[in-house]
Design a protein around this motif. Sequence first.
Motif, PDB file in Angstrom:
ATOM      1  N   LEU A 131       0.832  -1.192   0.000  1.00  0.00           N
ATOM      2  CA  LEU A 131       0.000   0.000   0.000  1.00  0.00           C
ATOM      3  C   LEU A 131       0.874   1.252   0.000  1.00  0.00           C
ATOM      4  O   LEU A 131       1.922   1.287   0.655  1.00  0.00           O
ATOM      5  CB  LEU A 131      -0.913   0.019   1.225  1.00  0.00           C
ATOM      6  N   SER A 166      -3.549   1.049  -3.642  1.00  0.00           N
ATOM      7  CA  SER A 166      -2.951  -0.128  -4.273  1.00  0.00           C
ATOM      8  C   SER A 166      -3.290  -0.040  -5.754  1.00  0.00           C
ATOM      9  O   SER A 166      -4.460  -0.181  -6.134  1.00  0.00           O
ATOM     10  CB  SER A 166      -3.489  -1.418  -3.668  1.00  0.00           C
ATOM     11  N   LEU A 196     -12.829   2.220  -0.788  1.00  0.00           N
ATOM     12  CA  LEU A 196     -13.284   1.449   0.360  1.00  0.00           C
ATOM     13  C   LEU A 196     -13.344   2.327   1.613  1.00  0.00           C
ATOM     14  O   LEU A 196     -12.453   3.149   1.834  1.00  0.00           O
ATOM     15  CB  LEU A 196     -12.333   0.278   0.632  1.00  0.00           C
ATOM     16  N   SER A 241      -7.864   1.537   7.543  1.00  0.00           N
ATOM     17  CA  SER A 241      -7.714   1.019   6.186  1.00  0.00           C
ATOM     18  C   SER A 241      -6.895  -0.265   6.107  1.00  0.00           C
ATOM     19  O   SER A 241      -6.852  -0.890   5.045  1.00  0.00           O
ATOM     20  CB  SER A 241      -7.056   2.088   5.304  1.00  0.00           C
ATOM     21  N   ALA A 288      -9.754  -5.403  -0.524  1.00  0.00           N
ATOM     22  CA  ALA A 288      -8.830  -4.734  -1.432  1.00  0.00           C
ATOM     23  C   ALA A 288      -8.128  -5.748  -2.335  1.00  0.00           C
ATOM     24  O   ALA A 288      -7.995  -5.541  -3.548  1.00  0.00           O
ATOM     25  CB  ALA A 288      -7.798  -3.926  -0.636  1.00  0.00           C
ATOM     26  N   ARG A 344      -8.475  -5.978  -6.324  1.00  0.00           N
ATOM     27  CA  ARG A 344      -7.270  -5.907  -7.147  1.00  0.00           C
ATOM     28  C   ARG A 344      -7.217  -7.099  -8.095  1.00  0.00           C
ATOM     29  O   ARG A 344      -6.933  -6.958  -9.290  1.00  0.00           O
ATOM     30  CB  ARG A 344      -6.020  -5.895  -6.261  1.00  0.00           C
ATOM     31  N   VAL A 402      -7.297   0.163  -6.109  1.00  0.00           N
ATOM     32  CA  VAL A 402      -8.023   0.262  -4.841  1.00  0.00           C
ATOM     33  C   VAL A 402      -7.512   1.451  -4.041  1.00  0.00           C
ATOM     34  O   VAL A 402      -6.294   1.679  -3.951  1.00  0.00           O
ATOM     35  CB  VAL A 402      -7.871  -1.033  -4.012  1.00  0.00           C
ATOM     36  N   ALA A 412      -8.246   2.797  -0.142  1.00  0.00           N
ATOM     37  CA  ALA A 412      -8.906   2.610   1.150  1.00  0.00           C
ATOM     38  C   ALA A 412      -8.676   3.866   1.971  1.00  0.00           C
ATOM     39  O   ALA A 412      -7.527   4.225   2.261  1.00  0.00           O
ATOM     40  CB  ALA A 412      -8.355   1.378   1.860  1.00  0.00           C
TER      41      ALA A 412
END
Length: 329
Positions: free
Chosen positions: A36, A54, A64, A72, A81, A85, A91, A93
């Motif tokens: 991340l 991501s 998200l 997250s 996530a 993906r 993604v 978050a």
Amino acid sequence: MPLLESRLPSPPPLLRNGHAETLFAGLLRRPPKLDLERERLELPDGDFLDLDWSRSGSRRLALLTHGLEGHSRRPYVLGMAQALRDAGFDVLARNLRGCSGELNRLPTAYHSGETGDLDQVLHHALARGGYESVVLVGFSIGGNQTLRYLGEDPDRVPGAVAASVCISVPCDLPSSERELARRSNRIYVLNFLKTLREKLREKNRRFPGLVDPERLEAVHDLHTFDDLFTAPRHGFRDAAHYYVAASSRPVLGAIRVPTLVLNARNDPFLPLECFPEAEARANPMLFLETPVLGGHVGFVPPRPGPYRSETRAQEFLARVLGLPPAMRG
């Protein structure tokens, strides 16, 4: 009439209880390893939000939102996530204010019906990433925020928002708060209050007089905490007013994008009022699925692999977005 018959598989036999599945998923799940990239988004009011990305270069984004006192990098967020993906999405978050490991700067924090931050993050992501489409995924109160955002003022929702999936949503907050106040749910309330009190003690040190310290230490349930802090600091008369005004159920009829609400019938946080069957029957964009088993943000799979809520999100998004089953990016 988008009331969906659930075909989700059952969890392992020992977890076919709402509390067992909730606690297993929350405490014992091993999250996937996902790289991340953190970004700090400065807000016009002087506060900030921490975002975790991501990315693989997809033209589709999944945004998200975690639940109460989550963040997250909780296992359920990372699991979703990874699933999205794998399904061909970038993604993002987001962390609610004060939930990223660093307390936010202002005397306010976040609440269950707040939607302005979601709107700012969404527009930031669209401007930065140039995405053709975005799906919104919310868990628990993050799901309530997402549904309120989609329904309270549909005209402000960007056209790029193509679908939404909301999981374990307390869409009727007054009844959900009463359900949480039951003795059987005491373990969850104590867990929430532990971090809520810690944060508010620190805010009181930064902003002397924000709340009465003696009243804070006497808080024993969420209603009292919300009466003391959440409601007055976010423009509500009291906790009762906050719960009514912040609930998403009254605005579900106005949602204009395909939206799946996945609420398990044995969720210990959700009473009957949180299963909006009438709204789903009336709104062709609102799909309600109520499996018998699942707990609260549980949905443990029968064998190791993606959780049932994650595979269901993949299936729903593939269908409504017209993507192939594998959903390759």
